[in-house]
Write a protein that holds these residues in place. Structure first.
Motif, PDB file in Angstrom:
ATOM      1  N   GLU A  89      28.755  30.479   6.435  1.00  0.00           N
ATOM      2  CA  GLU A  89      28.818  29.236   7.202  1.00  0.00           C
ATOM      3  C   GLU A  89      28.652  28.016   6.298  1.00  0.00           C
ATOM      4  O   GLU A  89      29.260  26.969   6.535  1.00  0.00           O
ATOM      5  CB  GLU A  89      27.754  29.243   8.294  1.00  0.00           C
ATOM      6  CG  GLU A  89      28.030  30.266   9.391  1.00  0.00           C
ATOM      7  CD  GLU A  89      26.915  30.342  10.422  1.00  0.00           C
ATOM      8  OE1 GLU A  89      26.136  29.362  10.524  1.00  0.00           O
ATOM      9  OE2 GLU A  89      26.816  31.358  11.120  1.00  0.00           O
ATOM     10  N   VAL A  90      27.828  28.128   5.279  1.00  0.00           N
ATOM     11  CA  VAL A  90      27.654  27.024   4.331  1.00  0.00           C
ATOM     12  C   VAL A  90      28.973  26.747   3.618  1.00  0.00           C
ATOM     13  O   VAL A  90      29.388  25.589   3.453  1.00  0.00           O
ATOM     14  CB  VAL A  90      26.559  27.351   3.303  1.00  0.00           C
ATOM     15  CG1 VAL A  90      26.417  26.226   2.297  1.00  0.00           C
ATOM     16  CG2 VAL A  90      25.216  27.592   4.012  1.00  0.00           C
ATOM     17  N   LEU A  91      29.655  27.803   3.207  1.00  0.00           N
ATOM     18  CA  LEU A  91      30.934  27.641   2.515  1.00  0.00           C
ATOM     19  C   LEU A  91      32.022  27.145   3.468  1.00  0.00           C
ATOM     20  O   LEU A  91      32.898  26.369   3.066  1.00  0.00           O
ATOM     21  CB  LEU A  91      31.346  28.972   1.874  1.00  0.00           C
ATOM     22  CG  LEU A  91      30.564  29.318   0.605  1.00  0.00           C
ATOM     23  CD1 LEU A  91      30.716  30.797   0.250  1.00  0.00           C
ATOM     24  CD2 LEU A  91      31.023  28.454  -0.565  1.00  0.00           C
ATOM     25  N   SER A  92      31.969  27.577   4.726  1.00  0.00           N
ATOM     26  CA  SER A  92      32.934  27.075   5.713  1.00  0.00           C
ATOM     27  C   SER A  92      32.775  25.574   5.892  1.00  0.00           C
ATOM     28  O   SER A  92      33.754  24.819   5.928  1.00  0.00           O
ATOM     29  CB  SER A  92      32.745  27.785   7.057  1.00  0.00           C
ATOM     30  OG  SER A  92      33.053  29.158   6.969  1.00  0.00           O
ATOM     31  N   ARG A  93      31.530  25.135   6.008  1.00  0.00           N
ATOM     32  CA  ARG A  93      31.256  23.702   6.152  1.00  0.00           C
ATOM     33  C   ARG A  93      31.765  22.939   4.930  1.00  0.00           C
ATOM     34  O   ARG A  93      32.398  21.879   5.053  1.00  0.00           O
ATOM     35  CB  ARG A  93      29.762  23.459   6.327  1.00  0.00           C
ATOM     36  CG  ARG A  93      29.356  21.984   6.435  1.00  0.00           C
ATOM     37  CD  ARG A  93      27.844  21.873   6.485  1.00  0.00           C
ATOM     38  NE  ARG A  93      27.394  20.512   6.694  1.00  0.00           N
ATOM     39  CZ  ARG A  93      27.154  19.622   5.717  1.00  0.00           C
ATOM     40  NH1 ARG A  93      27.352  19.974   4.460  1.00  0.00           N
ATOM     41  NH2 ARG A  93      26.708  18.411   6.005  1.00  0.00           N
ATOM     42  N   THR A  94      31.483  23.461   3.743  1.00  0.00           N
ATOM     43  CA  THR A  94      31.922  22.807   2.512  1.00  0.00           C
ATOM     44  C   THR A  94      33.441  22.722   2.453  1.00  0.00           C
ATOM     45  O   THR A  94      34.003  21.680   2.094  1.00  0.00           O
ATOM     46  CB  THR A  94      31.407  23.582   1.287  1.00  0.00           C
ATOM     47  OG1 THR A  94      29.982  23.673   1.355  1.00  0.00           O
ATOM     48  CG2 THR A  94      31.801  22.890  -0.005  1.00  0.00           C
ATOM     49  N   ALA A  95      34.113  23.812   2.813  1.00  0.00           N
ATOM     50  CA  ALA A  95      35.573  23.843   2.765  1.00  0.00           C
ATOM     51  C   ALA A  95      36.181  22.871   3.770  1.00  0.00           C
ATOM     52  O   ALA A  95      37.186  22.198   3.475  1.00  0.00           O
ATOM     53  CB  ALA A  95      36.077  25.259   3.026  1.00  0.00           C
ATOM     54  N   ILE A  96      35.585  22.784   4.960  1.00  0.00           N
ATOM     55  CA  ILE A  96      36.108  21.861   5.968  1.00  0.00           C
ATOM     56  C   ILE A  96      35.904  20.417   5.528  1.00  0.00           C
ATOM     57  O   ILE A  96      36.811  19.585   5.623  1.00  0.00           O
ATOM     58  CB  ILE A  96      35.452  22.129   7.336  1.00  0.00           C
ATOM     59  CG1 ILE A  96      35.944  23.465   7.903  1.00  0.00           C
ATOM     60  CG2 ILE A  96      35.753  20.991   8.316  1.00  0.00           C
ATOM     61  CD1 ILE A  96      35.240  23.912   9.160  1.00  0.00           C
ATOM     62  N   GLU A  97      34.703  20.102   5.022  1.00  0.00           N
ATOM     63  CA  GLU A  97      34.454  18.730   4.550  1.00  0.00           C
ATOM     64  C   GLU A  97      35.377  18.381   3.388  1.00  0.00           C
ATOM     65  O   GLU A  97      35.941  17.285   3.335  1.00  0.00           O
ATOM     66  CB  GLU A  97      32.995  18.563   4.136  1.00  0.00           C
ATOM     67  CG  GLU A  97      32.671  17.153   3.655  1.00  0.00           C
ATOM     68  CD  GLU A  97      31.196  16.911   3.433  1.00  0.00           C
ATOM     69  OE1 GLU A  97      30.862  15.936   2.733  1.00  0.00           O
ATOM     70  OE2 GLU A  97      30.373  17.676   3.956  1.00  0.00           O
TER      71      GLU A  97
END
Length: 293
Positions: A89-97
Motif C-alpha cells: 500500500e505504501v508503494l501504491s500510494r507512492t506510485a499514484i502520487e
C-alpha cells in the motif's frame, strides 16, 4: 500474444526471484499489463529523433521519472506476492502520487514545470539544511554535524549552479516561464489532471498506511470486542483485497502516464494501451462489486 504474456510473467519471477502469488487471481494479468505499458513507453522514447530532444529538452527527465513509477509498481506487486500487503500500500500510494505529478508535468508547458520542480528541490533542500543547523544545541552536536552541513551546503550550491546553467542553455532555444511555481499541495495537482475524486477516495485511504493512522486499528478493535470470529476473518480478507485493489489502481495510473507520454511525444494514440487501461478498470469494478465498495 499469449506467448508474450507468459514471457512477461516468467521474466518477472526470474528477476525478482519469487513466484506469482497463486491466490491473487489478478497477479499474472497485472504483470502482463505492466509489461505492455513499459514496452510502449520504451517504444515512444525510441521514436524520438535528435531534433525532438531540442524541442523537448526535459523529455529524458520525464522518461526517467516514469521508469521510477514502473519500479515502484514492480515493488508493490512483489510485496503482495510475498504476502506483504501492507507494504504494497505504501508503494501504491507512492506510485499514484508520482503518476499524478508526471501527468501534471505532461499536461502542458512541460519544460517550465520540470524546471520549476528542479528549482523547488534546491530551495527546499537549502531550507532543510538551515533548519538542521538551527537544531544543534550542544557543542558535541556541532562538532559532529557542522562539517556535514558545510558539505551539504557546498553540494547544494553546486546543484543550484548546475540547474541554473541548464535552464540558461534551454532559454536560448525555447521560451521558458521561470515565474511558474508548482502547486504546493498534492490535492491541487490531482485537481489539475482531473482526478480530484481519486484524491479523496484512494490517495487519502492509502495515506492511512503511510502515516499509521487509526483507521485499521479501530476496525480490528470493534471486531475483537464483538467477539465475532467470522467478522475478524472478514476484515482480514477485505484488507488483503483492498491492498490488491490499490495495487491495480496504481498500475492504472501508470498506464495513464504512459498513454499521455505516448500521445505527447509519439504524437499518436495507441489502442493496446487504451484497451489495457479499460481492462484494469473492469477488474477494479469487479473487485468493488465483490466487496460492495
Amino acid at each position: 500474444m499469449k506467448k508474450m504474456q507468459n514471457s512477461a510473467v516468467k521474466e518477472f519471477e526470474q528477476y525478482h526471484q519469487i513466484k506469482i502469488l497463486q491466490n491473487w487471481k489478478n497477479a499474472e494479468r497485472c504483470v502482463e499489463i505492466l509489461a505492455i505499458f513499459h514496452k510502449k513507453l520504451r517504444f515512444a522514447m525510441g521514436q524520438l529523433q535528435e531534433d525532438d530532444f531540442h524541442k523537448n529538452p526535459t523529455v529524458a527527465i520525464v522518461f526517467q521519472l516514469i521508469n521510477r513509477i514502473y519500479e515502484q509498481i514492480n515493488g508493490g506487486i512483489s510485496c503482495i506476492c510475498t504476502k506483504n500487503h501492507a507494504s504494497s500500500e505504501v508503494l501504491s500510494r507512492t506510485a499514484i502520487e508520482s503518476s499524478v505529478n508526471v501527468l501534471f508535468f505532461l499536461k502542458d508547458e512541460t519544460d517550465s514545470k520540470v524546471f520549476s520542480w528542479l528549482k523547488k528541490y534546491i530551495d527546499e533542500d537549502m531550507e532543510h539544511i538551515s533548519d538542521w543547523e538551527k537544531s544543534l544545541t550542544t557543542q558535541e552536536e556541532k562538532d559532529v554535524h557542522l562539517p556535514r552541513i558545510q558539505t551539504r551546503r557546498m553540494l547544494n550550491e553546486y546543484k543550484k549552479d548546475f540547474v541554473q546553467e541548464y535552464i540558461e542553455q534551454v532559454k536560448n532555444i525555447l521560451n521558458i516561464d521561470e515565474n511558474f511555481f508548482l502547486p504546493k499541495k498534492i490535492l491541487k495537482r490531482f485537481q489539475e489532471v482531473g482526478h480530484e475524486t481519486t484524491y479523496h477516495t484512494v490517495y487519502t485511504r492509502l495515506s492511512a498506511t503511510t502515516h499509521l493512522n487509526a483507521e485499521d486499528t479501530i476496525s480490528y478493535m470493534m471486531a475483537k470486542i464483538s467477539g465475532n470470529k467470522e467478522l475478524e476473518l472478514q476484515i482480514g480478507l477485505e484488507a488483503s483485497a483492498f491492498s490488491e485493489f490499490m495495487q491495480i489502481y496504481a498500475l492504472f495510473f501508470y498506464g495513464k502516464v504512459v498513454e499521455q507520454f505516448y500521445f505527447k511525444y509519439a504524437t499518436q494514440t495507441d489502442h493496446e494501451i487504451a484497451q489495457s487501461i479499460d481492462e484494469l478498470l473492469s477488474i477494479m469494478n469487479s473487485i468493488g462489486a465483490e466487496w460492495d465498495w
